[in-house]
Design an enzyme around this catalytic site. Structure first.
Site, PDB file in Angstrom:
ATOM      1  N   HIS A 224       0.845  -1.198   0.000  1.00 46.92           N
ATOM      2  CA  HIS A 224       0.000   0.000   0.000  1.00 46.92           C
ATOM      3  C   HIS A 224       0.877   1.243   0.000  1.00 46.92           C
ATOM      4  CE1 HIS A 224      -3.207   2.703   0.444  1.00 46.92           C
ATOM      5  NE2 HIS A 224      -3.578   2.477   1.694  1.00 46.92           N
ATOM      6  N   HIS A 264      -1.186   0.845 -11.284  1.00 45.34           N
ATOM      7  CA  HIS A 264      -2.065   1.207 -10.178  1.00 45.34           C
ATOM      8  C   HIS A 264      -3.288   0.317 -10.218  1.00 45.34           C
ATOM      9  CE1 HIS A 264      -4.715   3.673  -7.627  1.00 45.34           C
ATOM     10  NE2 HIS A 264      -3.619   4.231  -7.165  1.00 45.34           N
ATOM     11  N   ASP A 319       3.382   7.978  -7.050  1.00 41.08           N
ATOM     12  CA  ASP A 319       4.647   7.713  -6.372  1.00 41.08           C
ATOM     13  C   ASP A 319       5.852   7.886  -7.287  1.00 41.08           C
ATOM     14  OD1 ASP A 319       3.496   6.919  -3.851  1.00 41.08           O
ATOM     15  OD2 ASP A 319       2.818   5.105  -4.857  1.00 41.08           O
TER      16      ASP A 319
END
Length: 382
Positions: A224, A264, A319
């Site tokens: 996560h 994702h 990210d």
């Protein structure tokens, strides 16, 4: 009732929410109907918190009052600092330290017996938690560097105050604006694992300290939170190698290594948050005169795009650029996921309060696959 097994609850609709809308096919994210691009560029993190918690953007007077109340709650009890000192001595990880300290905050809450059904009381608790997380993280970092924690500055913004408490210097405008924007981008994202964990805990009518502590625990897992740190470690590895970023990425793929920051669970195209942070990384690179991380990430993105990954639904997520942004701001790598928690706590709180207004205990089923009708053999005969 369907007996079809949905591992990981994938595709299972469990609740309705007014908080965030995601269209992963086109790369769209909205908070309460406002596109993330508009919020990131035209609203502060404090405004976004107000929006998530109260359902509308504040006017100037409401924002001033909200920000003042939030800033007034930044300080933490001395007992929390003492706990952080012991955790530093034990070489505890930052996410685990944050989890412990947030749980301890309930001991000094002025409304310990507030009814979870009292929305205003819950939001007051939420404000206290959200205000104190930056203080906890900055204090932990300074303590492990052998420095004394700094007192929060109530006249600074939420983002600016954290950077000040972390570094000891008030941030420049570009750094403060960039960090504020990063907090906004991470504030909410539907029923992700940590948000759902917080809601499950909240559905028992536990208090917000329990829900946020549980959210932190879920976020700490490598599936996560943590991908932004993985990206930064990749960039350092490239920098220390004798390879260019594209050559490194080619070799990694040939060795079966997954490129961090790509792909994702929801988005099948480039994450809208990644686009925004890429732009802020460009601003930071221009302001600092150092474009190395920007060059590496954009070259890898161009290569993987040419290789057809985006067409296959594997694209840069938030990210892929957030780690480089945090590195430019002087933030240690192992604080990236705790900063994610600092932002996402606002979303966890909003979801728990929303769910508890029409609460139903979350209690899914499981299919039993073990033996049946066994007999207990006396212990001396086993």
């Amino acid at each position: 009732m369907s007996d079809e097994l949905q591992r990981g609850l994938e595709g299972v609709l469990v609740a309705e929410s007014d908080l965030s809308y995601i269209d992963g096919e086109v790369g769209e994210l909205q908070y309460r109907g406002y596109p993330i691009e508009d919020l990131a560029r035209n609203a502060t993190f404090e405004e976004v918190l107000y929006l998530l918690w109260h359902g509308e953007l504040p006017d100037r007077d409401a924002l001033a009052a909200f920000s003042e109340r939030l800033a007034a709650e930044h300080a933490v009890d001395d007992a929390v600092i003492e706990t952080l000192e012991r955790l530093v001595e034990a070489d505890e990880r930052p996410m685990a330290a944050l989890r412990t300290a947030v749980s301890q905050l309930s001991a000094s809450d002025p409304e310990p017996d507030a009814d979870p059904e009292d929305v205003e009381a819950s939001l007051r608790k939420g404000r206290r938690i959200t205000a104190k997380i930056p203080t906890i993280l900055a204090a932990f970092e300074r303590l492990r560097q052998g420095e004394e924690p700094l007192e929060p500055q109530e006249d600074l913004s939420y983002a600016g105050n954290f950077l000040y408490m972390l570094t000891g210097a008030e941030p420049d405008d570009v750094s403060e604006e960039t960090f504020d924007m990063a907090l906004t981008l991470h504030a909410d994202h539907g029923f992700n694992a940590s948000t759902f964990t917080s809601i499950v805990i909240g559905s028992t009518m536990a208090d917000l300290y329990s829900s946020v502590t549980g959210g932190i625990g879920a976020l700490s897992g490598p599936l996560h939170g943590g991908a932004n740190q993985d990206v930064m470690e990749m960039l350092f590895e490239i920098d220390e190698s004798d390879k260019g970023p594209v050559e490194w990425a080619k070799d990694a793929r040939n060795d079966g290594v997954r490129i961090p920051g790509w792909g994702h669970r929801v988005y099948k195209t480039k994450d809208p948050r990644a686009k925004i942070l890429q732009g802020k990384l460009e601003d930071l690179a221009e302001a600092s005169g150092g474009s190395k991380w920007l060059d590496y990430t954009t070259e890898i993105e161009a290569y993987l795009t040419d290789e057809g990954l985006v067409e296959k639904g594997i694209a840069p997520n938030v990210d892929f650029y957030s780690g480089s942004v945090y590195d430019h701001l002087g933030i240690p790598m192992d604080l990236y996921t705790p900063i994610f928690a600092m932002s996402r706590a606002g979303g966890w709180i909003a979801h728990v309060v929303e769910y508890q207004e029409d609460n139903r205990l979350i209690r899914p089923l499981s299919r039993y696959t073990g033996p049946r009708d066994q007999e207990v053999t006396p212990i001396d005969e086993r």
